[in-house]
Design a protein around this motif. Structure first.
Motif, PDB file in Angstrom:
ATOM      1  N   LYS A 271       0.843  -1.200   0.000  1.00 58.79           N
ATOM      2  CA  LYS A 271       0.000   0.000   0.000  1.00 58.79           C
ATOM      3  C   LYS A 271       0.878   1.250   0.000  1.00 58.79           C
ATOM      4  O   LYS A 271       1.806   1.366   0.787  1.00 58.79           O
ATOM      5  N   ASP A 272       0.582   2.164  -0.900  1.00 59.58           N
ATOM      6  CA  ASP A 272       1.281   3.449  -1.035  1.00 59.58           C
ATOM      7  C   ASP A 272       2.746   3.332  -1.449  1.00 59.58           C
ATOM      8  O   ASP A 272       3.478   4.313  -1.420  1.00 59.58           O
ATOM      9  N   VAL A 273       3.215   2.141  -1.795  1.00 59.64           N
ATOM     10  CA  VAL A 273       4.565   1.981  -2.331  1.00 59.64           C
ATOM     11  C   VAL A 273       4.470   2.172  -3.833  1.00 59.64           C
ATOM     12  O   VAL A 273       3.592   1.608  -4.484  1.00 59.64           O
ATOM     13  N   ARG A 274       5.370   2.935  -4.403  1.00 61.76           N
ATOM     14  CA  ARG A 274       5.276   3.295  -5.819  1.00 61.76           C
ATOM     15  C   ARG A 274       6.416   2.736  -6.665  1.00 61.76           C
ATOM     16  O   ARG A 274       6.678   3.211  -7.754  1.00 61.76           O
ATOM     17  N   PHE A 275       7.112   1.737  -6.133  1.00 55.89           N
ATOM     18  CA  PHE A 275       8.233   1.148  -6.865  1.00 55.89           C
ATOM     19  C   PHE A 275       8.415  -0.298  -6.402  1.00 55.89           C
ATOM     20  O   PHE A 275       8.047  -0.644  -5.277  1.00 55.89           O
ATOM     21  N   PRO A 276       8.975  -1.173  -7.238  1.00 58.90           N
ATOM     22  CA  PRO A 276       9.198  -2.567  -6.855  1.00 58.90           C
ATOM     23  C   PRO A 276      10.336  -2.681  -5.840  1.00 58.90           C
ATOM     24  O   PRO A 276      11.232  -1.832  -5.805  1.00 58.90           O
ATOM     25  N   ILE A 277      10.295  -3.728  -5.016  1.00 58.36           N
ATOM     26  CA  ILE A 277      11.311  -3.930  -3.984  1.00 58.36           C
ATOM     27  C   ILE A 277      11.770  -5.384  -3.943  1.00 58.36           C
ATOM     28  O   ILE A 277      11.158  -6.268  -4.546  1.00 58.36           O
ATOM     29  N   ASP A 278      12.860  -5.607  -3.222  1.00 56.33           N
ATOM     30  CA  ASP A 278      13.331  -6.934  -2.844  1.00 56.33           C
ATOM     31  C   ASP A 278      13.111  -7.078  -1.340  1.00 56.33           C
ATOM     32  O   ASP A 278      13.113  -6.086  -0.606  1.00 56.33           O
ATOM     33  N   ILE A 279      12.941  -8.308  -0.886  1.00 59.48           N
ATOM     34  CA  ILE A 279      12.704  -8.588   0.538  1.00 59.48           C
ATOM     35  C   ILE A 279      13.671  -9.663   1.026  1.00 59.48           C
ATOM     36  O   ILE A 279      13.870 -10.681   0.361  1.00 59.48           O
ATOM     37  N   LEU A 280      14.231  -9.418   2.208  1.00 58.55           N
ATOM     38  CA  LEU A 280      15.010 -10.438   2.916  1.00 58.55           C
ATOM     39  C   LEU A 280      14.214 -10.838   4.155  1.00 58.55           C
ATOM     40  O   LEU A 280      13.867  -9.978   4.975  1.00 58.55           O
TER      41      LEU A 280
ATOM     42  N   ILE B 150      19.986 -14.890  10.387  1.00 54.59           N
ATOM     43  CA  ILE B 150      20.266 -15.632   9.148  1.00 54.59           C
ATOM     44  C   ILE B 150      19.174 -15.328   8.123  1.00 54.59           C
ATOM     45  O   ILE B 150      17.990 -15.332   8.454  1.00 54.59           O
ATOM     46  N   VAL B 151      19.584 -15.095   6.875  1.00 55.88           N
ATOM     47  CA  VAL B 151      18.614 -14.929   5.791  1.00 55.88           C
ATOM     48  C   VAL B 151      17.973 -16.288   5.540  1.00 55.88           C
ATOM     49  O   VAL B 151      18.653 -17.242   5.153  1.00 55.88           O
ATOM     50  N   VAL B 152      16.661 -16.379   5.777  1.00 57.57           N
ATOM     51  CA  VAL B 152      15.955 -17.654   5.604  1.00 57.57           C
ATOM     52  C   VAL B 152      15.049 -17.643   4.373  1.00 57.57           C
ATOM     53  O   VAL B 152      14.482 -18.671   4.012  1.00 57.57           O
ATOM     54  N   GLY B 153      14.920 -16.482   3.749  1.00 56.05           N
ATOM     55  CA  GLY B 153      14.102 -16.385   2.544  1.00 56.05           C
ATOM     56  C   GLY B 153      14.389 -15.098   1.800  1.00 56.05           C
ATOM     57  O   GLY B 153      14.810 -14.103   2.391  1.00 56.05           O
ATOM     58  N   ILE B 154      14.177 -15.150   0.503  1.00 57.94           N
ATOM     59  CA  ILE B 154      14.415 -14.004  -0.376  1.00 57.94           C
ATOM     60  C   ILE B 154      13.271 -13.917  -1.369  1.00 57.94           C
ATOM     61  O   ILE B 154      12.844 -14.942  -1.912  1.00 57.94           O
ATOM     62  N   GLN B 155      12.787 -12.704  -1.590  1.00 58.27           N
ATOM     63  CA  GLN B 155      11.834 -12.449  -2.673  1.00 58.27           C
ATOM     64  C   GLN B 155      12.357 -11.245  -3.432  1.00 58.27           C
ATOM     65  O   GLN B 155      12.620 -10.206  -2.831  1.00 58.27           O
ATOM     66  N   GLU B 156      12.505 -11.406  -4.723  1.00 58.48           N
ATOM     67  CA  GLU B 156      13.068 -10.334  -5.532  1.00 58.48           C
ATOM     68  C   GLU B 156      12.035  -9.767  -6.500  1.00 58.48           C
ATOM     69  O   GLU B 156      11.151 -10.474  -6.958  1.00 58.48           O
TER      70      GLU B 156
ATOM     71  N   GLY C  20      24.898  -9.999  -4.146  1.00 58.13           N
ATOM     72  CA  GLY C  20      25.158 -11.435  -4.037  1.00 58.13           C
ATOM     73  C   GLY C  20      24.593 -12.067  -2.778  1.00 58.13           C
ATOM     74  O   GLY C  20      25.143 -13.038  -2.270  1.00 58.13           O
ATOM     75  N   ILE C  21      23.482 -11.544  -2.288  1.00 58.86           N
ATOM     76  CA  ILE C  21      22.865 -12.080  -1.068  1.00 58.86           C
ATOM     77  C   ILE C  21      22.172 -13.398  -1.396  1.00 58.86           C
ATOM     78  O   ILE C  21      21.535 -13.540  -2.433  1.00 58.86           O
ATOM     79  N   LYS C  22      22.307 -14.361  -0.474  1.00 58.88           N
ATOM     80  CA  LYS C  22      21.655 -15.658  -0.680  1.00 58.88           C
ATOM     81  C   LYS C  22      21.135 -16.195   0.651  1.00 58.88           C
ATOM     82  O   LYS C  22      21.573 -15.773   1.720  1.00 58.88           O
ATOM     83  N   THR C  23      20.209 -17.131   0.564  1.00 59.84           N
ATOM     84  CA  THR C  23      19.686 -17.788   1.753  1.00 59.84           C
ATOM     85  C   THR C  23      20.846 -18.430   2.508  1.00 59.84           C
ATOM     86  O   THR C  23      21.727 -19.037   1.908  1.00 59.84           O
ATOM     87  N   GLY C  24      20.833 -18.275   3.823  1.00 60.28           N
ATOM     88  CA  GLY C  24      21.890 -18.818   4.669  1.00 60.28           C
ATOM     89  C   GLY C  24      22.937 -17.784   5.059  1.00 60.28           C
ATOM     90  O   GLY C  24      23.744 -18.026   5.956  1.00 60.28           O
ATOM     91  N   ASP C  25      22.930 -16.615   4.382  1.00 58.85           N
ATOM     92  CA  ASP C  25      23.883 -15.557   4.729  1.00 58.85           C
ATOM     93  C   ASP C  25      23.579 -15.022   6.123  1.00 58.85           C
ATOM     94  O   ASP C  25      22.425 -14.955   6.539  1.00 58.85           O
ATOM     95  N   ARG C  26      24.628 -14.638   6.827  1.00 54.18           N
ATOM     96  CA  ARG C  26      24.501 -14.044   8.164  1.00 54.18           C
ATOM     97  C   ARG C  26      24.208 -12.558   8.027  1.00 54.18           C
ATOM     98  O   ARG C  26      24.738 -11.878   7.159  1.00 54.18           O
ATOM     99  N   VAL C  27      23.358 -12.044   8.926  1.00 58.60           N
ATOM    100  CA  VAL C  27      23.002 -10.624   8.967  1.00 58.60           C
ATOM    101  C   VAL C  27      23.439 -10.064  10.312  1.00 58.60           C
ATOM    102  O   VAL C  27      23.047 -10.579  11.355  1.00 58.60           O
ATOM    103  N   ASP C  28      24.271  -9.042  10.273  1.00 58.97           N
ATOM    104  CA  ASP C  28      24.689  -8.369  11.509  1.00 58.97           C
ATOM    105  C   ASP C  28      24.051  -6.985  11.520  1.00 58.97           C
ATOM    106  O   ASP C  28      24.240  -6.199  10.584  1.00 58.97           O
ATOM    107  N   ILE C  29      23.317  -6.681  12.568  1.00 61.95           N
ATOM    108  CA  ILE C  29      22.688  -5.380  12.737  1.00 61.95           C
ATOM    109  C   ILE C  29      23.560  -4.567  13.682  1.00 61.95           C
ATOM    110  O   ILE C  29      23.820  -4.984  14.820  1.00 61.95           O
TER     111      ILE C  29
END
Length: 89
Positions: free
Chosen positions: A21-30, A36-42, A77-86
């Motif tokens: 809603k109200d987003v006006r451009f396509p996005i990717d999701i982690l 850990i990245v457990v899913g990706i939608q591009e 080059g992000i892929k499922t299983g990659d570590r995410v540090d915040i």
């Protein structure tokens, strides 16, 4: 911005539902769980051909969701299983 995104942090793990809603451009999701990245939608479109709002959800329980610009996942080059540090500044 090109290298910016929106991070959603939750206190629990659940299947997460989002809509464009109200987003006006396509996005990717982690989809992220326990750092850990457990899913990706591009290339999630912002509108469907019939102009309905796009809705999507994680395939498993997650504790964080990162929305980034379309193409960012492939460019970095992000892929499922990659570590995410915040890092909190």
């Amino acid at each position: 911005d090109e290298n910016s995104g929106m991070l959603f942090v939750y206190d629990d793990k659940q299947i997460r539902n989002f809509w464009m809603k109200d987003v006006r451009f396509p996005i990717d999701i982690l989809w992220i769980n326990d750092g850990i990245v457990v899913g990706i939608q591009e290339n999630i479109p912002h509108k469907l051909d019939n102009l309905d709002v796009v809705r999507f959800k994680s395939n498993m329980e997650v504790s964080m969701v990162l929305e980034v610009n379309k193409g960012w996942i492939a460019q970095n080059g992000i892929k499922t299983g990659d570590r995410v540090d915040i890092i909190d500044n």
